[in-house]
Design a protein around this motif. Structure first.
Motif: not given
Length: 122
Positions: A41-57, A67-77
């Motif tokens: 509240p009252g703050k700008e939106r800030e970046f946390v994490a991103r992941i490439s389309w392949s999941g490799g980056y 502390r945080f980990t981003i991941s993706r499951d392409s089979a589950k979208n």
């Protein structure tokens, strides 16, 4: 474009963990860089994490590295954000976003979810 729906937010004590999910509809999910952002509240939106389309980056904001980990499951979208050792100051609405550019700037993301509230109590 894709439609994004976040889930997994809630109330957690400081030091606790949560796993956020972002389910995407649309056949082009695997074409997108996926990002997580947050806005308190009252703050700008800030970046946390991103992941490439392949999941490799992956890339993280300094404040969440280790502390945080981003991941993706392409089979589950679906893209995930595992959040450990949460702090009260990380209370915010967390959003996932899809874009074609590998960037931390929210303006470069094309599609956004509705957000999920994360509240960390002290």
């Amino acid at each position: 474009q894709v439609q994004l729906v976040e889930s997994g937010g809630g109330l957690v004590q400081a030091g606790g963990s949560l796993r956020l999910s972002c389910a995407a509809s649309g056949r082009t999910f695997n074409s997108y860089t996926m990002g997580w952002f947050r806005q308190a509240p009252g703050k700008e939106r800030e970046f946390v994490a991103r992941i490439s389309w392949s999941g490799g980056y992956t890339y993280y904001a300094d404040s969440v590295k280790g502390r945080f980990t981003i991941s993706r499951d392409s089979a589950k979208n679906t893209v995930y954000l595992q959040m450990n050792s949460l702090k009260p100051e990380e209370t915010a609405v967390y959003y996932c976003a899809a874009g074609y550019h590998s960037t931390s700037y929210p303006g470069n993301y094309d599609c956004w979810g509705q957000g999920t509230q994360v509240t960390v109590s002290s």
